[in-house]
Write a protein that holds these residues in place. Structure first.
Motif, PDB file in Angstrom:
ATOM      1  N   LEU A  82       0.822  -1.210   0.000  1.00 20.10           N
ATOM      2  CA  LEU A  82       0.000   0.000   0.000  1.00 20.10           C
ATOM      3  C   LEU A  82       0.853   1.257   0.000  1.00 20.10           C
ATOM      4  O   LEU A  82       0.522   2.247  -0.665  1.00 20.10           O
ATOM      5  N   ARG A  83       1.974   1.235   0.732  1.00 22.09           N
ATOM      6  CA  ARG A  83       2.855   2.402   0.728  1.00 22.09           C
ATOM      7  C   ARG A  83       3.458   2.628  -0.657  1.00 22.09           C
ATOM      8  O   ARG A  83       3.566   3.767  -1.125  1.00 22.09           O
ATOM      9  N   ASP A  84       3.816   1.529  -1.311  1.00 21.50           N
ATOM     10  CA  ASP A  84       4.365   1.653  -2.670  1.00 21.50           C
ATOM     11  C   ASP A  84       3.294   2.161  -3.639  1.00 21.50           C
ATOM     12  O   ASP A  84       3.562   3.020  -4.489  1.00 21.50           O
ATOM     13  N   LEU A  85       2.071   1.635  -3.516  1.00 19.83           N
ATOM     14  CA  LEU A  85       0.975   2.088  -4.374  1.00 19.83           C
ATOM     15  C   LEU A  85       0.677   3.557  -4.143  1.00 19.83           C
ATOM     16  O   LEU A  85       0.490   4.325  -5.096  1.00 19.83           O
ATOM     17  N   HIS A  86       0.658   3.965  -2.889  1.00 19.06           N
ATOM     18  CA  HIS A  86       0.406   5.371  -2.550  1.00 19.06           C
ATOM     19  C   HIS A  86       1.467   6.273  -3.163  1.00 19.06           C
ATOM     20  O   HIS A  86       1.168   7.338  -3.734  1.00 19.06           O
ATOM     21  N   ASP A  87       2.718   5.826  -3.090  1.00 19.97           N
ATOM     22  CA  ASP A  87       3.814   6.620  -3.638  1.00 19.97           C
ATOM     23  C   ASP A  87       3.681   6.746  -5.155  1.00 19.97           C
ATOM     24  O   ASP A  87       3.870   7.838  -5.718  1.00 19.97           O
ATOM     25  N   ARG A  88       3.348   5.666  -5.837  1.00 24.28           N
ATOM     26  CA  ARG A  88       3.212   5.709  -7.292  1.00 24.28           C
ATOM     27  C   ARG A  88       2.048   6.591  -7.724  1.00 24.28           C
ATOM     28  O   ARG A  88       2.134   7.305  -8.733  1.00 24.28           O
ATOM     29  N   HIS A  90       0.826   9.228  -6.164  1.00 24.58           N
ATOM     30  CA  HIS A  90       1.093  10.650  -5.925  1.00 24.58           C
ATOM     31  C   HIS A  90       2.269  11.174  -6.737  1.00 24.58           C
ATOM     32  O   HIS A  90       2.367  12.384  -6.972  1.00 24.58           O
ATOM     33  N   ARG A  91       3.178  10.302  -7.168  1.00 31.55           N
ATOM     34  CA  ARG A  91       4.302  10.736  -8.005  1.00 31.55           C
ATOM     35  C   ARG A  91       3.984  10.641  -9.495  1.00 31.55           C
ATOM     36  O   ARG A  91       4.823  10.991 -10.327  1.00 31.55           O
ATOM     37  N   GLY A  92       2.790  10.125  -9.815  1.00 31.54           N
ATOM     38  CA  GLY A  92       2.409  10.016 -11.212  1.00 31.54           C
ATOM     39  C   GLY A  92       2.973   8.795 -11.906  1.00 31.54           C
ATOM     40  O   GLY A  92       2.876   8.679 -13.133  1.00 31.54           O
ATOM     41  N   ARG A  93       3.552   7.845 -11.161  1.00 33.10           N
ATOM     42  CA  ARG A  93       4.134   6.638 -11.756  1.00 33.10           C
ATOM     43  C   ARG A  93       3.139   5.476 -11.787  1.00 33.10           C
ATOM     44  O   ARG A  93       3.459   4.400 -12.287  1.00 33.10           O
ATOM     45  N   TYR A  94       1.943   5.694 -11.261  1.00 31.36           N
ATOM     46  CA  TYR A  94       0.924   4.642 -11.285  1.00 31.36           C
ATOM     47  C   TYR A  94       0.391   4.480 -12.704  1.00 31.36           C
ATOM     48  O   TYR A  94       0.065   5.459 -13.378  1.00 31.36           O
ATOM     49  N   ARG A  95       0.302   3.219 -13.165  1.00 31.24           N
ATOM     50  CA  ARG A  95      -0.211   2.922 -14.495  1.00 31.24           C
ATOM     51  C   ARG A  95      -1.404   1.978 -14.365  1.00 31.24           C
ATOM     52  O   ARG A  95      -1.293   0.907 -13.770  1.00 31.24           O
ATOM     53  N   ASP A 121      -5.898  -1.531  -9.290  1.00 29.32           N
ATOM     54  CA  ASP A 121      -6.818  -0.559  -9.890  1.00 29.32           C
ATOM     55  C   ASP A 121      -8.118  -0.485  -9.095  1.00 29.32           C
ATOM     56  O   ASP A 121      -8.683   0.601  -8.904  1.00 29.32           O
ATOM     57  N   LYS A 122      -8.599  -1.632  -8.633  1.00 24.45           N
ATOM     58  CA  LYS A 122      -9.805  -1.631  -7.804  1.00 24.45           C
ATOM     59  C   LYS A 122      -9.597  -0.820  -6.530  1.00 24.45           C
ATOM     60  O   LYS A 122     -10.474  -0.055  -6.108  1.00 24.45           O
ATOM     61  N   ILE A 123      -8.436  -0.991  -5.904  1.00 27.24           N
ATOM     62  CA  ILE A 123      -8.164  -0.293  -4.643  1.00 27.24           C
ATOM     63  C   ILE A 123      -8.148   1.216  -4.856  1.00 27.24           C
ATOM     64  O   ILE A 123      -8.787   1.977  -4.111  1.00 27.24           O
ATOM     65  N   VAL A 124      -7.423   1.660  -5.875  1.00 26.50           N
ATOM     66  CA  VAL A 124      -7.317   3.102  -6.123  1.00 26.50           C
ATOM     67  C   VAL A 124      -8.664   3.662  -6.575  1.00 26.50           C
ATOM     68  O   VAL A 124      -9.063   4.761  -6.165  1.00 26.50           O
ATOM     69  N   GLN A 125      -9.392   2.920  -7.394  1.00 27.19           N
ATOM     70  CA  GLN A 125     -10.706   3.386  -7.833  1.00 27.19           C
ATOM     71  C   GLN A 125     -11.676   3.498  -6.664  1.00 27.19           C
ATOM     72  O   GLN A 125     -12.476   4.443  -6.605  1.00 27.19           O
ATOM     73  N   GLN A 126     -11.613   2.543  -5.744  1.00 26.40           N
ATOM     74  CA  GLN A 126     -12.489   2.606  -4.567  1.00 26.40           C
ATOM     75  C   GLN A 126     -12.190   3.840  -3.740  1.00 26.40           C
ATOM     76  O   GLN A 126     -13.105   4.547  -3.286  1.00 26.40           O
ATOM     77  N   ALA A 127     -10.901   4.125  -3.529  1.00 27.05           N
ATOM     78  CA  ALA A 127     -10.525   5.303  -2.746  1.00 27.05           C
ATOM     79  C   ALA A 127     -10.942   6.585  -3.471  1.00 27.05           C
ATOM     80  O   ALA A 127     -11.474   7.522  -2.850  1.00 27.05           O
ATOM     81  N   ALA A 128     -10.713   6.648  -4.779  1.00 21.58           N
ATOM     82  CA  ALA A 128     -11.084   7.848  -5.541  1.00 21.58           C
ATOM     83  C   ALA A 128     -12.591   8.049  -5.560  1.00 21.58           C
ATOM     84  O   ALA A 128     -13.075   9.192  -5.474  1.00 21.58           O
ATOM     85  N   ALA A 231     -16.022  -2.358 -13.224  1.00 18.54           N
ATOM     86  CA  ALA A 231     -15.014  -1.496 -12.615  1.00 18.54           C
ATOM     87  C   ALA A 231     -15.632  -0.739 -11.442  1.00 18.54           C
ATOM     88  O   ALA A 231     -16.784  -0.318 -11.491  1.00 18.54           O
ATOM     89  N   VAL A 232     -14.847  -0.541 -10.390  1.00 13.73           N
ATOM     90  CA  VAL A 232     -15.362   0.084  -9.164  1.00 13.73           C
ATOM     91  C   VAL A 232     -15.778   1.524  -9.413  1.00 13.73           C
ATOM     92  O   VAL A 232     -16.767   2.004  -8.845  1.00 13.73           O
ATOM     93  N   ILE A 233     -15.058   2.219 -10.269  1.00 15.26           N
ATOM     94  CA  ILE A 233     -15.336   3.635 -10.504  1.00 15.26           C
ATOM     95  C   ILE A 233     -16.480   3.841 -11.483  1.00 15.26           C
ATOM     96  O   ILE A 233     -17.069   4.933 -11.550  1.00 15.26           O
ATOM     97  N   SER A 234     -16.853   2.820 -12.252  1.00 17.30           N
ATOM     98  CA  SER A 234     -17.850   2.976 -13.315  1.00 17.30           C
ATOM     99  C   SER A 234     -19.213   3.462 -12.822  1.00 17.30           C
ATOM    100  O   SER A 234     -19.818   4.335 -13.463  1.00 17.30           O
TER     101      SER A 234
END
Length: 461
Positions: A82-88, A90-95, A121-128, A231-234
């Motif tokens: 989760l820390r690595d995902l959070h970093d990616r 916020h730094r724009g490296r998430y794909r 992607d599900k995790i980030v979409q849920q948070a967003a 998709a979670v965000i859909s």
């Protein structure tokens, strides 16, 4: 809404969690105060704590996406991941990864395309979606019920029942948008989102999900329109799209163009409208086609019908010799003009859509035959969950006979499956199966109050 995981411990209310909760509340209050406010800083609300909560809110047994990572596998070394995902993020490296395309059978025999997102992607979409939902929930119309917190299919069914029985409704428009999730225009969607969101990093994140494409049988294809069902965000993006295309326009049309009363109940892309006058309904249907065409959508001609329905429909059609009023389907129920037994007053009777019940019974019969050699307690436990889930949704007032028929047919299928276990199974007596039924199959009883009773509790106004 996704199911939670009761096995997980309740998150402690740490200072960071309290701060995160207060942050969303401040967003909600700002959105409520001014409907024109554009939020310029949202991405910082996607914290490690929120990502952790989003992970725990996902279904444990959901199918894996193209990354082939399951919920349990991702939980190994969760905090570091989760820390690595959070970093990616916020730094724009998430794909964003492409959605895995599968097809689910529909009751009419066709196939419904579903997109399964990768777990991250599900995790980030849920948070967003939680962050963006704090804004949009203050804007969405009260007659919109699909995929919103605190609202369900039964709330939509209650609102429709009360509106038809208590308002001046003589004509019903049962409308359907053709392949809505597959044809949603990305350009228009981003314009709608930008009405409220000015955070370029959040907008870039949404574009990544829209452009990630789909993977089918190992082949990637670009997506220029649509958002994957699954998709979670859909659901949130779909509600945003229809909020501007349909909901706000219906409010305007009802105030400026309608001669009589107009009601609407929408659940995602499925909506039903009621009109006092036929000319209003016909004019609205004509205008609706033009309105949707402006935003790359179209009405499904075969599934959209204008019917005479309401408290005077039976008497008026009888005078003309036109027969009984037509029926319409909404959220799994067929709605029928009827009269109450006590006083003969008009009411709306609801029954389970026949093909839905047949499809469910067929599914149960086939599964029982595959599992007929499993221990009887395992079969009984599975059957109890399936039957109880069916009752939890369909056991509304007026369906007692149907629930008893459904339960009886399930019992008969179970008896046949048990008798097919071996040649000795033919000696299985009805008395013994009755004991098994009493132990494992829940009784058929109505589990929901009358719509007007629940609606008064949910919406006291």
């Amino acid at each position: 809404m996704t199911e939670g995981n009761p096995q997980e411990p309740t998150a402690t209310r740490t200072q960071s969690r309290t701060h995160a909760s207060n942050g969303l509340e401040r967003i909600r209050q700002a959105a409520k105060r001014d409907s024109s406010t554009r939020f310029t800083a949202l991405l910082h609300h996607i914290t490690v704590d929120r990502l952790r909560d989003s992970y725990r809110a996902l279904k444990r047994d959901a199918a894996a996406g193209v990354d082939e990572v399951t919920w349990e596998q991702y939980g190994v070394g969760l905090e570091a991941r989760l820390r690595d995902l959070h970093d990616r993020v916020h730094r724009g490296r998430y794909r964003a990864k492409p959605s895995k395309r599968i097809y689910l059978p529909k009751p009419d025999g066709r196939q419904r395309p579903i997109g399964i997102a990768a777990l991250e992607d599900k995790i980030v979409q849920q948070a967003a979606s939680r962050v963006l939902g704090a804004i949009w929930e203050e804007d969405f119309a009260n007659f919109s019920y699909g995929f919103r917190p605190g609202r369900s299919q039964h709330n939509a069914l209650d609102a429709l029942w009360v509106a038809i029985t208590q308002r001046k409704v003589n004509w019903v428009l049962d409308a359907d948008i053709r392949s809505f999730f597959d044809t949603l225009d990305h350009g228009w969607l981003m314009k709608f989102v930008e009405h409220r969101v000015a955070d370029r990093r959040m907008l870039r994140l949404i574009r990544k999900w829209l452009r990630a494409g789909v993977s089918e049988d190992g082949r990637w294809s670009r997506t220029t329109v649509g958002t994957p069902q699954g998709a979670v965000i859909s659901p949130l993006l779909a509600n945003v799209y229809l909020h501007y295309v349909l909901d706000l326009w219906v409010k305007w049309w009802r105030k400026r163009r309608a001669r009589g009363e107009v009601i609407i109940v929408r659940y995602a892309d499925d909506f039903v409208m009621g009109f006092q006058y036929r000319d209003d309904a016909e004019r609205f249907l004509h205008d609706l086609r033009e309105r949707l065409a402006q935003f790359a959508l179209e009405i499904h001609q075969d599934k959209t019908r204008l019917i005479e329905f309401g408290r005077f429909a039976m008497a008026d059609r009888k005078k003309r010799g036109a027969g009984k009023p037509e029926t319409f389907d909404f959220l799994g129920f067929t709605h029928i003009c009827a009269k109450r037994r006590k006083d003969g007053r008009f009411t709306v009777r609801r029954k389970v859509i026949a093909k839905r019940m047949r499809a469910k019974l067929k599914e149960i019969r086939e599964t029982l035959m595959r599992r007929r050699h499993d221990p009887v307690p395992e079969q009984g436990k599975w059957l109890r969950a399936v039957v109880q889930g069916y009752f939890n949704y369909f056991a509304v007032p007026g369906t007692s006979l149907e629930m008893n028929i459904f339960r009886g047919l399930v019992n008969r299928h179970w008896l046949r499956a048990l008798r097919r276990r071996s040649q000795k199974g033919r000696n299985l007596t009805w008395e013994r199966i009755q004991r098994l039924i009493a132990t494992w199959i829940p009784p058929a009883r109505i589990l929901h109050p009358y719509p007007n009773q629940r609606l008064r509790v949910s919406y006291p106004r």
